[in-house]
Design a protein around this motif. Structure first.
Motif, short mmCIF file in Angstrom:
data_model
loop_
_atom_site.label_atom_id
_atom_site.label_comp_id
_atom_site.label_asym_id
_atom_site.label_seq_id
_atom_site.Cartn_x
_atom_site.Cartn_y
_atom_site.Cartn_z
N TYR A 1 -0.22 -10.77 1.55
CA TYR A 1 -1.71 -10.37 1.08
C TYR A 1 -1.74 -8.34 0.53
CZ TYR A 1 -2.54 -14.42 3.39
OH TYR A 1 -2.40 -15.73 4.38
N MET A 2 0.02 -7.93 0.48
CA MET A 2 -0.36 -7.14 -0.22
C MET A 2 -0.99 -6.64 -1.08
SD MET A 2 1.39 -3.93 1.70
CE MET A 2 2.37 -4.63 2.95
N SER A 3 -1.70 -5.51 -1.63
CA SER A 3 -2.39 -5.75 -2.73
C SER A 3 -1.81 -4.46 -3.99
CB SER A 3 -3.84 -4.51 -2.23
OG SER A 3 -3.98 -3.44 -1.97
N SER A 4 -0.78 -4.32 -4.23
CA SER A 4 -0.19 -3.38 -4.90
C SER A 4 1.29 -3.74 -4.90
CB SER A 4 -0.44 -2.00 -5.10
OG SER A 4 -0.18 -1.13 -4.86
N GLY A 5 2.34 -3.28 -5.67
CA GLY A 5 3.80 -2.78 -5.75
C GLY A 5 4.31 -1.58 -4.96
N THR A 6 3.16 -0.59 -4.53
CA THR A 6 3.06 0.28 -4.09
C THR A 6 3.08 0.18 -2.41
OG1 THR A 6 2.46 1.59 -5.96
CG2 THR A 6 2.93 2.97 -3.38
N GLN B 1 4.12 -2.94 -1.12
CA GLN B 1 4.53 -3.19 -0.59
C GLN B 1 6.19 -2.54 -0.44
OE1 GLN B 1 5.10 -6.11 -4.00
NE2 GLN B 1 3.68 -7.83 -2.67
N THR B 2 6.36 -1.30 -1.74
CA THR B 2 7.56 -0.83 -1.54
C THR B 2 7.03 -0.12 0.06
OG1 THR B 2 7.71 -0.16 -3.94
CG2 THR B 2 8.67 1.50 -2.30
N VAL B 3 6.49 0.65 0.27
CA VAL B 3 6.29 1.28 1.72
C VAL B 3 6.34 0.45 2.62
CG1 VAL B 3 4.58 2.69 2.45
CG2 VAL B 3 4.60 3.07 0.45
N TRP B 4 6.12 -0.64 2.57
CA TRP B 4 6.01 -1.67 3.95
C TRP B 4 7.27 -1.79 3.90
CZ3 TRP B 4 8.25 -6.48 3.54
CH2 TRP B 4 8.35 -7.15 5.13
N ALA B 5 8.15 -2.38 2.48
CA ALA B 5 9.93 -2.38 2.83
C ALA B 5 10.41 -1.14 3.24
CB ALA B 5 9.90 -2.81 1.30
N TYR C 1 -4.84 2.63 5.53
CA TYR C 1 -4.82 2.09 3.74
C TYR C 1 -3.39 1.98 4.31
CZ TYR C 1 -4.90 -0.38 -0.10
OH TYR C 1 -4.65 -0.84 -0.73
N VAL C 2 -2.94 0.74 3.76
CA VAL C 2 -0.99 0.38 4.16
C VAL C 2 -1.45 -0.61 2.73
CG1 VAL C 2 -0.41 1.18 6.10
CG2 VAL C 2 -1.45 -0.97 6.11
N GLY C 3 -2.84 -1.25 2.21
CA GLY C 3 -2.31 -2.12 1.30
C GLY C 3 -2.96 -3.31 1.52
#
Length: 169
Positions: free
Chosen positions: A122-127, A129-133, A40-42
């Motif tokens: 399409y990310m499901s959460s702010g967390t 998105q932060t990990v992605w960034a 799971y990556v979001g």
């Protein structure tokens, strides 16, 4: 009779910069491989299936993209190593400068898109998105590191053979 000697070795900062480029590409590649592996990556399962084709052809695409990106990130090591030269020094220097220019333009293009186009995610959460960034942020350093490496490489090879105490006659 003149003997040809090797150009000056790459400075320590250039060697570290070349290795840093390879390391900058690693987090985003690992993030993509995690996505392809089903970790799971979001993204929801529906988004992975419909948008990215995972499971399916998207796995090969995402893993292939990660492998190609890391191989490209290893290429700057050619600018600091004297072990193997696929091209003549002048040609390799030209390719390095062209690559630097393209990387700077792509980075600027990405910044323009990030700040001018409404981002659709399409990310499901702010967390997530932060990990992605955090995974993709190190890629921003690559154009600057590559430009510094290109400058160092062409400077070392333009000055000719390394003769520490040679006097021109």
């Amino acid at each position: 009779m003149t003997t040809a000697t090797a150009p000056a070795p790459a400075p320590l900062w250039a060697c570290r910069a070349a290795h840093a480029i390879a390391l900058c590409a690693l987090p985003s590649g690992l993030w993509r491989i995690a996505m392809a592996s089903g970790i799971y990556v979001g993204y929801s399962d529906r988004v992975l299936r419909d948008v990215f084709g995972i499971p399916g052809w998207g796995v090969a695409y995402v893993v292939g993209l990660s492998v190609l990106a890391e191989l490209a990130a290893l290429a700057p090591l050619l600018l600091v190593s004297d072990r193997w030269r696929p091209l003549r020094p002048r040609t390799l220097g030209t390719v390095a400068w062209i690559t630097s220019g393209v990387l700077v333009l792509v980075a600027l293009w990405q910044l323009v898109i990030a700040f001018t186009v409404e981002s659709r995610t399409y990310m499901s959460s702010g967390t997530a998105q932060t990990v992605w960034a955090l995974a993709f942020a190190p890629l921003c350093a690559i154009p600057f590191l590559m430009t510094a490496l290109s400058w160092s490489y062409t400077r070392r090879h333009r000055t000719g053979p390394h003769r520490p105490n040679a006097i021109s006659r």
